[in-house]
Design a protein around this motif. Structure first.
Motif, PDB file in Angstrom:
ATOM      1  N   ALA A   1       1.038  -1.432  -0.017  1.00  0.00           N
ATOM      2  CA  ALA A   1      -0.013   0.139   0.159  1.00  0.00           C
ATOM      3  C   ALA A   1       0.855   1.825  -0.484  1.00  0.00           C
ATOM      4  CB  ALA A   1      -1.011  -0.050   1.566  1.00  0.00           C
ATOM      5  N   GLY A   2       0.190   2.380  -0.606  1.00  0.00           N
ATOM      6  CA  GLY A   2       1.236   3.355  -0.715  1.00  0.00           C
ATOM      7  C   GLY A   2       2.665   3.553  -0.824  1.00  0.00           C
ATOM      8  N   ASP A   3       3.412   4.333  -0.207  1.00  0.00           N
ATOM      9  CA  ASP A   3       4.779   4.352  -1.375  1.00  0.00           C
ATOM     10  C   ASP A   3       5.159   2.862  -2.041  1.00  0.00           C
ATOM     11  OD1 ASP A   3       3.949   7.262  -1.880  1.00  0.00           O
ATOM     12  OD2 ASP A   3       5.710   7.582  -0.728  1.00  0.00           O
TER      13      ASP A   3
ATOM     14  N   GLY B   1       2.134  12.544  -7.571  1.00  0.00           N
ATOM     15  CA  GLY B   1       0.346  13.139  -7.316  1.00  0.00           C
ATOM     16  C   GLY B   1       1.227  14.496  -6.200  1.00  0.00           C
ATOM     17  N   GLY B   2       2.025  15.592  -6.766  1.00  0.00           N
ATOM     18  CA  GLY B   2       2.074  16.063  -5.413  1.00  0.00           C
ATOM     19  C   GLY B   2       0.961  17.375  -4.851  1.00  0.00           C
ATOM     20  N   GLY B   3       0.024  17.439  -3.353  1.00  0.00           N
ATOM     21  CA  GLY B   3      -0.979  18.165  -3.561  1.00  0.00           C
ATOM     22  C   GLY B   3      -2.397  17.334  -3.125  1.00  0.00           C
ATOM     23  N   SER B   4      -2.151  16.266  -3.215  1.00  0.00           N
ATOM     24  CA  SER B   4      -2.931  15.601  -2.715  1.00  0.00           C
ATOM     25  C   SER B   4      -3.501  13.494  -3.302  1.00  0.00           C
ATOM     26  CB  SER B   4      -4.838  15.302  -3.293  1.00  0.00           C
ATOM     27  OG  SER B   4      -4.814  15.607  -5.162  1.00  0.00           O
ATOM     28  N   HIS B   5      -2.550  13.583  -4.719  1.00  0.00           N
ATOM     29  CA  HIS B   5      -2.788  12.093  -4.829  1.00  0.00           C
ATOM     30  C   HIS B   5      -1.966  10.938  -4.129  1.00  0.00           C
ATOM     31  CE1 HIS B   5      -3.466  14.420  -8.674  1.00  0.00           C
ATOM     32  NE2 HIS B   5      -4.607  13.434  -9.156  1.00  0.00           N
ATOM     33  N   ASN B   6      -1.033  11.392  -3.455  1.00  0.00           N
ATOM     34  CA  ASN B   6       0.059  10.506  -2.957  1.00  0.00           C
ATOM     35  C   ASN B   6      -0.610  10.194  -1.869  1.00  0.00           C
ATOM     36  OD1 ASN B   6       2.174  11.031  -5.449  1.00  0.00           O
ATOM     37  ND2 ASN B   6       2.903  11.935  -4.198  1.00  0.00           N
ATOM     38  N   ALA B   7      -1.033  11.007  -0.691  1.00  0.00           N
ATOM     39  CA  ALA B   7      -1.515  10.598   0.277  1.00  0.00           C
ATOM     40  C   ALA B   7      -2.789  10.283   0.566  1.00  0.00           C
ATOM     41  CB  ALA B   7      -1.997  12.196   0.561  1.00  0.00           C
TER      42      ALA B   7
ATOM     43  N   ALA C   1      -2.514   7.003  -0.763  1.00  0.00           N
ATOM     44  CA  ALA C   1      -1.463   5.740   0.513  1.00  0.00           C
ATOM     45  C   ALA C   1      -2.797   5.430   1.695  1.00  0.00           C
ATOM     46  CB  ALA C   1      -1.076   6.962   1.191  1.00  0.00           C
TER      47      ALA C   1
ATOM     48  N   GLU D   1      17.368  -3.454   4.227  1.00  0.00           N
ATOM     49  CA  GLU D   1      17.336  -2.275   3.955  1.00  0.00           C
ATOM     50  C   GLU D   1      18.082  -1.696   2.664  1.00  0.00           C
ATOM     51  OE1 GLU D   1      14.313  -0.145   7.554  1.00  0.00           O
ATOM     52  OE2 GLU D   1      16.942   0.073   7.338  1.00  0.00           O
TER      53      GLU D   1
ATOM     54  N   ARG E   1       1.264   3.721  -7.592  1.00  0.00           N
ATOM     55  CA  ARG E   1       0.163   4.323  -8.135  1.00  0.00           C
ATOM     56  C   ARG E   1      -0.002   4.777  -9.598  1.00  0.00           C
ATOM     57  NH1 ARG E   1       3.157   7.780  -4.569  1.00  0.00           N
ATOM     58  NH2 ARG E   1       4.579   9.314  -5.312  1.00  0.00           N
TER      59      ARG E   1
HETATM   60  C1  LIG Z   1       9.196  16.492   0.174  1.00  0.00           C
HETATM   61  C2  LIG Z   1       7.877  15.596   0.207  1.00  0.00           C
HETATM   62  C3  LIG Z   1       6.882  16.532  -0.339  1.00  0.00           C
HETATM   63  C4  LIG Z   1       5.346  15.689  -0.229  1.00  0.00           C
HETATM   64  N1  LIG Z   1       3.785  16.384  -0.572  1.00  0.00           N
HETATM   65  C5  LIG Z   1       3.321  15.227  -1.015  1.00  0.00           C
HETATM   66  C6  LIG Z   1       1.757  16.685  -1.293  1.00  0.00           C
HETATM   67  O1  LIG Z   1       1.439  18.379  -0.958  1.00  0.00           O
HETATM   68  N2  LIG Z   1       0.789  15.825  -1.167  1.00  0.00           N
HETATM   69  C7  LIG Z   1       0.756  14.501  -1.484  1.00  0.00           C
HETATM   70  O2  LIG Z   1      -0.311  13.938  -1.646  1.00  0.00           O
HETATM   71  N3  LIG Z   1       1.631  14.062  -1.315  1.00  0.00           N
HETATM   72  C8  LIG Z   1       2.396  14.267  -0.721  1.00  0.00           C
HETATM   73  N4  LIG Z   1       4.174  13.324  -0.428  1.00  0.00           N
HETATM   74  C9  LIG Z   1       3.777  12.050  -0.828  1.00  0.00           C
HETATM   75  C10 LIG Z   1       3.646  11.845   0.629  1.00  0.00           C
HETATM   76  O3  LIG Z   1       3.745  12.014   1.545  1.00  0.00           O
HETATM   77  C11 LIG Z   1       3.882   9.919   0.139  1.00  0.00           C
HETATM   78  O4  LIG Z   1       3.155   9.188  -0.566  1.00  0.00           O
HETATM   79  C12 LIG Z   1       2.940   9.340   1.752  1.00  0.00           C
HETATM   80  O5  LIG Z   1       3.141   9.852   3.175  1.00  0.00           O
HETATM   81  C13 LIG Z   1       3.361   7.889   1.570  1.00  0.00           C
HETATM   82  O6  LIG Z   1       2.600   7.467   2.574  1.00  0.00           O
HETATM   83  P1  LIG Z   1       3.303   5.528   3.167  1.00  0.00           P
HETATM   84  O7  LIG Z   1       2.051   5.683   4.492  1.00  0.00           O
HETATM   85  O8  LIG Z   1       2.816   5.064   2.004  1.00  0.00           O
HETATM   86  O9  LIG Z   1       4.970   5.843   3.288  1.00  0.00           O
HETATM   87  P2  LIG Z   1       5.658   7.097   4.567  1.00  0.00           P
HETATM   88  O10 LIG Z   1       4.640   7.818   4.913  1.00  0.00           O
HETATM   89  O11 LIG Z   1       6.676   7.235   4.360  1.00  0.00           O
HETATM   90  O12 LIG Z   1       5.270   6.202   5.357  1.00  0.00           O
HETATM   91  C14 LIG Z   1       5.909   4.465   5.578  1.00  0.00           C
HETATM   92  C15 LIG Z   1       6.545   4.855   6.944  1.00  0.00           C
HETATM   93  O13 LIG Z   1       6.870   3.285   7.237  1.00  0.00           O
HETATM   94  C16 LIG Z   1       7.779   3.604   8.617  1.00  0.00           C
HETATM   95  N5  LIG Z   1       9.222   2.567   8.315  1.00  0.00           N
HETATM   96  C17 LIG Z   1      10.011   1.988   7.583  1.00  0.00           C
HETATM   97  N6  LIG Z   1      11.021   1.544   7.292  1.00  0.00           N
HETATM   98  C18 LIG Z   1      10.712   0.483   8.508  1.00  0.00           C
HETATM   99  C19 LIG Z   1      10.593  -0.699   9.124  1.00  0.00           C
HETATM  100  N7  LIG Z   1      11.434  -1.178   8.628  1.00  0.00           N
HETATM  101  N8  LIG Z   1      10.262  -0.904  10.493  1.00  0.00           N
HETATM  102  C20 LIG Z   1       8.926  -0.234  11.245  1.00  0.00           C
HETATM  103  N9  LIG Z   1       8.771   1.277  10.290  1.00  0.00           N
HETATM  104  C21 LIG Z   1       9.352   1.392   9.384  1.00  0.00           C
HETATM  105  C22 LIG Z   1       8.283   5.214   8.284  1.00  0.00           C
HETATM  106  O14 LIG Z   1       9.228   5.059   9.282  1.00  0.00           O
HETATM  107  C23 LIG Z   1       7.671   5.405   7.888  1.00  0.00           C
HETATM  108  O15 LIG Z   1       7.131   6.142   9.120  1.00  0.00           O
HETATM  109  C24 LIG Z   1       5.410  14.378  -0.683  1.00  0.00           C
HETATM  110  C25 LIG Z   1       5.987  13.546   0.043  1.00  0.00           C
HETATM  111  C26 LIG Z   1       7.906  14.012   0.041  1.00  0.00           C
HETATM  112  C27 LIG Z   1       8.981  13.273   0.677  1.00  0.00           C
END
Ligand SMILES: Cc1cc2nc3c(=O)[nH]c(=O)nc-3n(C[C@H](O)[C@H](O)[C@H](O)COP(=O)(O)OP(=O)(O)OC[C@H]3O[C@@H](n4cnc5c(N)ncnc54)[C@H](O)[C@@H]3O)c2cc1C
Length: 208
Positions: free
Chosen positions: A16-18, A31-37, A40, A143, A22
């Motif tokens: 899921a998520g990143d 999808g900065g601005g909404s799609h990524n979040a 997720a 990793e 996607r």
């Molecule tokens: C600078 C920046 C700006 C952004 N701006 C936007 C925006 O404007 N709009 C938008 O929609 N999206 C934006 N995004 C993208 C968005 O933040 C991500 O797509 C979203 O946070 C992905 O969520 P996730 O839960 O998949 O991953 P993450 O948020 O990366 O969560 C993964 C979690 O897993 C934890 N983790 C990693 N390895 C382990 C392990 N071995 N054991 C336990 N925990 C672990 C990490 O610490 C983290 O907390 C931006 C991203 C960045 C970097």
């Protein structure tokens, strides 16, 4: 991902998520601005529901089977031949420089791939190991290997896209090439396969 539950080809493992593609909603751009979040949150809910359905259908046996598969994958592991932080630094040296990874160019991609592939060959068969004093070493090594694998998929995919489209920028061609209007699916570890997959008409509007 192999279905709408965000299941993967490893039974019991959901993405899921990143960690999951996607591009179906963002196309070739981020999808900065909404799609990524939004992705997720939505994919996390689908994956969670899929995992719950699997557990409910198979009961504790399904979950035990999934953990047995993970355990089996770890049998025979031994430590990395190189400290994890050194491997991380070696991968970063190829993927951090903007001249390598922002505007890409075939010669530089190939040079990076040579050193990334060499590192992969040298580490072939090695995998994380931890000790009672440092159980986190297993995670750090895993990793580091994942970073190396991802860098090789990334640059091989980049080589197969000699054009500028979405977030992918190539020095050789500053515009999209209509002949390359397809997705690229990367797979494999020792041997990497990059497979073009046609985009459907609906997705095409997003992928432009
Ligand atoms: C600078 C920046 C700006 C952004 N701006 C936007 C925006 O404007 N709009 C938008 O929609 N999206 C934006 N995004 C993208 C968005 O933040 C991500 O797509 C979203 O946070 C992905 O969520 P996730 O839960 O998949 O991953 P993450 O948020 O990366 O969560 C993964 C979690 O897993 C934890 N983790 C990693 N390895 C382990 C392990 N071995 N054991 C336990 N925990 C672990 C990490 O610490 C983290 O907390 C931006 C991203 C960045 C970097």
């Amino acid at each position: 991902m192999i279905n709408g539950d965000c299941a993967t080809s490893v039974p019991g493992l959901f993405a899921a998520g990143d960690a999951a593609t996607r591009e179906e909603i963002c196309g070739g751009f981020t999808g900065g601005g909404s799609h990524n979040a939004a992705w997720a949150i939505a994919s996390g809910a689908w994956a969670g529901a899929g995992a719950a359905r699997l557990a409910k259908a198979g009961g504790p046996r399904a979950l035990r089977r999934a953990s047995e598969l993970v355990a089996a994958a770890q049998v025979g592991e031994h430590g990395l031949a190189q400290p994890a932080d050194e491997l991380v630094a070696a991968v970063q040296a190829e993927v951090f420089p903007t001249e390598n990874n922002w505007i890409r160019e075939a010669g530089r991609l190939n040079a990076s791939l040579q050193s990334l592939d060499r590192a992969w060959r040298e580490l072939a068969g090695s995998a994380p190991s931890g000790t009672p004093e440092d159980p986190g070493a297993r995670v750090r090594a895993r990793e580091a290997m994942a970073m190396l694998a991802t860098a090789r998929w990334m640059y091989r995919s980049a080589l197969a896209r000699p054009e500028t489209r979405g977030m992918a920028r190539r020095a050789e061609r500053a515009m999209p090439d209509p002949a390359l209007r397809h997705r690229l699916i990367a797979r494999g570890l020792d041997e990497i396969e990059i497979r073009p997959v046609a985009v459907s008409h609906d997705h095409g509007a997003l992928a432009a």
